[in-house]
Design a protein around this motif. Structure first.
Motif, PDB file in Angstrom:
ATOM      1  N   ARG A  67      25.164  45.115  37.617  1.00 18.80           N
ATOM      2  CA  ARG A  67      24.559  44.534  38.807  1.00 18.80           C
ATOM      3  C   ARG A  67      25.790  43.551  39.334  1.00 18.80           C
ATOM      4  N   ILE A  68      26.757  43.639  38.858  1.00 21.36           N
ATOM      5  CA  ILE A  68      28.134  43.164  39.487  1.00 21.36           C
ATOM      6  C   ILE A  68      28.787  43.737  40.671  1.00 21.36           C
ATOM      7  N   SER A  69      28.938  43.260  41.979  1.00 20.38           N
ATOM      8  CA  SER A  69      29.429  44.135  42.979  1.00 20.38           C
ATOM      9  C   SER A  69      30.879  44.388  42.645  1.00 20.38           C
ATOM     10  N   ASP A  70      31.566  45.394  43.411  1.00 16.82           N
ATOM     11  CA  ASP A  70      33.027  45.669  43.380  1.00 16.82           C
ATOM     12  C   ASP A  70      33.905  44.669  43.159  1.00 16.82           C
ATOM     13  N   ARG A  71      33.721  44.088  44.589  1.00 19.79           N
ATOM     14  CA  ARG A  71      34.482  42.906  44.662  1.00 19.79           C
ATOM     15  C   ARG A  71      34.697  41.464  43.746  1.00 19.79           C
ATOM     16  N   THR A  72      33.322  41.405  43.445  1.00 17.40           N
ATOM     17  CA  THR A  72      33.265  40.158  42.244  1.00 17.40           C
ATOM     18  C   THR A  72      33.777  40.876  40.940  1.00 17.40           C
ATOM     19  N   LEU A  73      33.678  41.961  40.491  1.00 15.01           N
ATOM     20  CA  LEU A  73      34.256  42.716  39.203  1.00 15.01           C
ATOM     21  C   LEU A  73      35.797  42.357  39.400  1.00 15.01           C
ATOM     22  N   LYS A  74      36.341  42.743  40.565  1.00 13.21           N
ATOM     23  CA  LYS A  74      37.942  42.644  40.502  1.00 13.21           C
ATOM     24  C   LYS A  74      38.406  41.225  40.368  1.00 13.21           C
ATOM     25  N   HIS A  75      37.536  40.211  41.109  1.00 13.77           N
ATOM     26  CA  HIS A  75      37.855  38.909  40.965  1.00 13.77           C
ATOM     27  C   HIS A  75      37.664  38.458  39.535  1.00 13.77           C
ATOM     28  N   LEU A  76      36.736  38.808  38.624  1.00 14.78           N
ATOM     29  CA  LEU A  76      36.444  38.513  37.450  1.00 14.78           C
ATOM     30  C   LEU A  76      37.825  39.340  36.443  1.00 14.78           C
ATOM     31  N   LEU A  82      40.347  37.023  28.772  1.00 14.81           N
ATOM     32  CA  LEU A  82      39.857  37.684  27.664  1.00 14.81           C
ATOM     33  C   LEU A  82      40.585  39.016  27.633  1.00 14.81           C
ATOM     34  N   ILE A  83      40.851  39.545  28.602  1.00 17.39           N
ATOM     35  CA  ILE A  83      41.417  40.916  28.932  1.00 17.39           C
ATOM     36  C   ILE A  83      42.983  40.692  28.463  1.00 17.39           C
ATOM     37  N   PRO A  84      43.594  41.374  27.618  1.00 18.10           N
ATOM     38  CA  PRO A  84      45.182  41.426  27.218  1.00 18.10           C
ATOM     39  C   PRO A  84      45.606  41.401  28.731  1.00 18.10           C
ATOM     40  N   PRO A  85      46.957  40.754  28.995  1.00 18.63           N
ATOM     41  CA  PRO A  85      47.494  40.760  30.049  1.00 18.63           C
ATOM     42  C   PRO A  85      48.104  42.098  30.702  1.00 18.63           C
ATOM     43  N   GLN A  86      48.286  43.008  29.572  1.00 16.21           N
ATOM     44  CA  GLN A  86      48.886  44.469  30.015  1.00 16.21           C
ATOM     45  C   GLN A  86      47.669  45.258  30.654  1.00 16.21           C
ATOM     46  N   ILE A  87      46.628  45.260  29.805  1.00 17.85           N
ATOM     47  CA  ILE A  87      45.388  45.994  30.588  1.00 17.85           C
ATOM     48  C   ILE A  87      44.892  45.290  31.706  1.00 17.85           C
ATOM     49  N   ARG A  88      44.826  43.991  31.827  1.00 19.71           N
ATOM     50  CA  ARG A  88      44.597  43.210  33.043  1.00 19.71           C
ATOM     51  C   ARG A  88      45.449  43.510  34.062  1.00 19.71           C
ATOM     52  N   ASN A  89      46.912  43.654  34.007  1.00 26.11           N
ATOM     53  CA  ASN A  89      47.787  44.263  35.074  1.00 26.11           C
ATOM     54  C   ASN A  89      47.370  45.547  35.695  1.00 26.11           C
ATOM     55  N   ARG A  90      47.008  46.495  34.545  1.00 33.76           N
ATOM     56  CA  ARG A  90      46.815  47.906  34.880  1.00 33.76           C
ATOM     57  C   ARG A  90      45.516  47.951  35.712  1.00 33.76           C
ATOM     58  N   LEU A  91      44.548  47.228  35.417  1.00 34.17           N
ATOM     59  CA  LEU A  91      42.877  47.105  35.888  1.00 34.17           C
ATOM     60  C   LEU A  91      43.182  46.464  37.325  1.00 34.17           C
ATOM     61  N   ASN A  92      44.193  45.460  37.531  1.00 27.97           N
ATOM     62  CA  ASN A  92      44.223  45.113  38.893  1.00 27.97           C
ATOM     63  C   ASN A  92      44.714  45.852  40.081  1.00 27.97           C
ATOM     64  N   THR A  93      45.301  46.920  39.619  1.00 26.55           N
ATOM     65  CA  THR A  93      45.661  48.002  40.485  1.00 26.55           C
ATOM     66  C   THR A  93      44.801  49.417  40.274  1.00 26.55           C
ATOM     67  N   ALA A  94      44.064  49.432  39.367  1.00 25.99           N
ATOM     68  CA  ALA A  94      43.195  50.514  39.112  1.00 25.99           C
ATOM     69  C   ALA A  94      41.900  50.725  40.339  1.00 25.99           C
ATOM     70  N   PRO A  95      41.583  52.073  40.500  1.00 26.26           N
ATOM     71  CA  PRO A  95      40.222  52.189  41.289  1.00 26.26           C
ATOM     72  C   PRO A  95      38.888  51.372  40.455  1.00 26.26           C
ATOM     73  N   VAL A  96      38.077  50.887  41.281  1.00 24.76           N
ATOM     74  CA  VAL A  96      36.992  50.072  40.754  1.00 24.76           C
ATOM     75  C   VAL A  96      36.296  50.927  39.554  1.00 24.76           C
ATOM     76  N   ASP A  97      36.154  52.188  39.972  1.00 24.05           N
ATOM     77  CA  ASP A  97      35.291  53.033  39.067  1.00 24.05           C
ATOM     78  C   ASP A  97      36.009  53.134  37.359  1.00 24.05           C
ATOM     79  N   GLN A  98      37.205  53.066  37.626  1.00 26.85           N
ATOM     80  CA  GLN A  98      37.912  53.120  36.360  1.00 26.85           C
ATOM     81  C   GLN A  98      37.860  51.692  35.719  1.00 26.85           C
ATOM     82  N   VAL A  99      37.898  50.506  36.389  1.00 24.39           N
ATOM     83  CA  VAL A  99      37.614  49.375  36.034  1.00 24.39           C
ATOM     84  C   VAL A  99      36.179  49.194  34.915  1.00 24.39           C
ATOM     85  N   ARG A 100      35.152  49.827  35.801  1.00 26.69           N
ATOM     86  CA  ARG A 100      34.013  49.913  35.294  1.00 26.69           C
ATOM     87  C   ARG A 100      34.054  50.371  34.043  1.00 26.69           C
ATOM     88  N   ARG A 101      34.657  51.705  34.019  1.00 26.62           N
ATOM     89  CA  ARG A 101      34.539  52.415  32.494  1.00 26.62           C
ATOM     90  C   ARG A 101      35.293  51.941  31.451  1.00 26.62           C
TER      91      ARG A 101
END
Length: 544
Positions: A67-76, A82-101
């Motif tokens: 139910r979360i929109s792509d932009r809201t998910l990127k903001h979260l 909760l997300i370890p910094p190394q993973i968060r840094n990678r997710l910040n630049t990853a495609p949103v589909d990869q973030v969801r997975r």
């Protein structure tokens, strides 16, 4: 000891909950953002007997991700602790589909709420919270319908108030959650009750304000000390400052905008005199009334008698202004001058604006009738100025490593529409073929849909800025075109209706010179008169 409290589905009173707490310390924090186990850690570290939390609690479960929109998910992801910094840094630049997975496969990257709900662990002290701008409205609905219940977790909303006897003080808690978004005050989104939200976000409605006024009136006692807990800050949102006046609040406690320091102030410390304070609230009043004038006829045709009362209460909030120092002041039933009371609030109502829970807190110590305060904050890290001279222009709000890791995401999460234009001016090679596209009150409009509207072959970029007050996408975007002819074709579409939105399309420089006017037009045109919205508004007060 009991109080009477009007409920949302009936004007008849019911018994409000009262809790006597022997402890003396209240931990006030904001934006736990799903890192809920830190509540217990902070309570132990501060020796707190209970907690007041000001929203963005992390009301998400596994089903929320869809139910979360792509932009809201990127903001979260960007602000998650909760997300370890190394993973968060990678997710910040990853495609949103990869973030969801990644979030779907790893637990608990979104929130620890599911484990708390399942009883895998418990809150060690009572926690009183409002919901924030980034929450799942479906989860809040389940709490309000009694489907969900968690030990030591208490929601503050427009129909629920708590009285705490602590340290010789009768402390009355009121709460109002969600972002304050002017053009959504009469929109319930996906909410089925008085609350409003959708796509992983929540906002405040006029009906909620009206019901909170009714709740406060039903339990008023001059012996109590009143606290208004909100997600948005009354210092930034004039409507909340007016609400605090109506509720006769002694304190307001609210979340900041990811600050590294807590803020405590009263209006007297920030304004040269009461007239300036009054002028700020008049600006808020005018913004609301412009919207109300545009939709009044339609709204009044759909509300029932109960809702009309709540709307009148909301309008009372909007019209609640400190009297001018040049006016005569009427007296109330107790013979107290309204002007005197407002002067008291101007000087004595104290406001606490909190940093994120990961960065700091305020502790209110209650003892022998006195309320004292302790603050702690992580603060800014200025060490980069000595160790990394090439980063001298970076903001001290971020540590060196955080600043380096956030560069890739800064463009996507701009703080203000003005920054978009400033950045265009600073860019060495600027695209001259840019259009401002406004009127997107239906915030589900995506970049792909904008590209399809104007022609994918003619659009090189689409930028959606983010509101600094709400951290939500603004109802406009900037579109870069390949040629002057493509831009002219886009400008010719000004006024076109697209996905229930009447578009405002023009050149950004001219629009920038008319920022105030654009904001007013957006507020007036943003009320969606669709059957879906009208039906939900008419049903907003139905609660089991």
């Amino acid at each position: 000891m009991t109080d009477t409290l009007p409920t949302s589905n009936s004007p008849q009173p019911s018994t409000a909950r009262v809790m006597t707490v022997e402890g003396k310390r209240i931990l006030c924090i904001a934006d736990a953002r799903g890192n809920l186990s830190q509540l217990n850690t902070l309570a132990r570290e501060t020796d707190a007997h209970y907690i007041i939390h000001t929203g963005d609690f992390g009301f998400y479960d596994r089903s929320s991700l869809d139910r979360i929109s792509d932009r809201t998910l990127k903001h979260l992801v960007q602000y998650s602790t909760l997300i370890p910094p190394q993973i968060r840094n990678r997710l910040n630049t990853a495609p949103v589909d990869q973030v969801r997975r990644t979030i779907e496969q790893s637990s608990p990257l979104l929130s620890e709420f599911p484990s708390l709900l399942a009883g895998e662990w418990q809150l060690e002290v009572p926690v009183y919270t409002v919901w924030g701008a980034c929450e799942d409205v479906a989860i809040i609905e389940k709490f309000r319908m009694k489907e969900y219940k968690i030990h030591n977790l208490f929601l503050l909303d427009e129909a629920t108030t708590y009285l705490l006897d602590i340290g010789g003080i009768s402390l009355r808690l009121f709460g109002l959650g969600g972002a304050v978004v002017q053009h959504k005050l009469f929109d319930n989104g996906e909410g089925t009750d008085t609350i409003a939200g959708g796509q992983g976000t929540m906002w405040t409605t006029a009906l909620q304000m009206g019901e909170l006024v009714e709740t406060a009136q039903g339990v008023y006692a001059s012996s109590e000390t009143r606290v208004l807990v909100t997600h948005a800050s009354p210092g930034r949102e004039g409507l909340l400052a007016q609400l605090a006046l109506v509720l006769r609040a002694d304190f307001t406690i609210s979340a900041g905008l990811h600050f590294r320091y807590g803020i405590s102030y009263n209006e007297f410390s920030c304004q040269p005199d009461q007239e300036h304070y009054r002028e700020r609230l008049i600006q808020s009043q005018q913004g609301f009334l412009q919207l109300w004038d545009a939709i009044k006829e339609q709204v009044e045709s759909y509300v029932d008698d109960r809702q009309k009362i709540l709307l009148q209460n909301a309008l009372m909030v909007v019209n609640r202004l400190p009297p001018s120092l040049h006016d005569t002041h009427p007296t109330d039933a107790m013979g107290v001058s309204v002007g005197d009371r407002d002067e008291q609030a101007f000087k004595n109502m104290w406001n606490f604006n909190l940093p994120d829970a990961a960065f700091g807190w305020v502790v209110l110590d209650m003892s022998h009738g006195r309320v004292s305060a302790e603050t702690r904050s992580q603060g800014f890290n200025f060490s980069y100025r000595r160790s990394h001279a090439h980063l001298a222009m970076a903001s001290p709000a971020l540590s060196t490593n955080e600043w380096e890791s956030s560069v890739d995401t800064q463009e996507e999460w701009k703080p203000d529409a003005r920054e978009d234009i400033y950045k265009m001016k600073r860019t060495s090679v600027r695209n001259p073929h840019v259009a401002y596209v406004g009127g997107l009150s239906n915030t589900t409009v995506t970049e792909n849909e904008i590209r399809a509207l104007f022609g994918r072959d003619t659009v090189t970029a689409v930028k959606f800025p983010v509101d600094t007050n709400t951290q939500l996408p603004k109802p406009h975007c900037y579109v870069d075109f390949t040629t002057a002819a493509a831009l002219e074709n886009a400008l010719a579409m000004n006024g076109k209706v697209f996905m229930d939105n009447k578009l405002i399309i023009n050149r950004p420089n001219a629009q920038y010179g008319e920022v105030k006017g654009r904001g007013q037009r957006r507020g007036r045109s943003s009320y969606r008169g669709s059957p879906r919205m009208d039906h939900r508004f008419s049903d907003t007060m139905q609660r089991e």
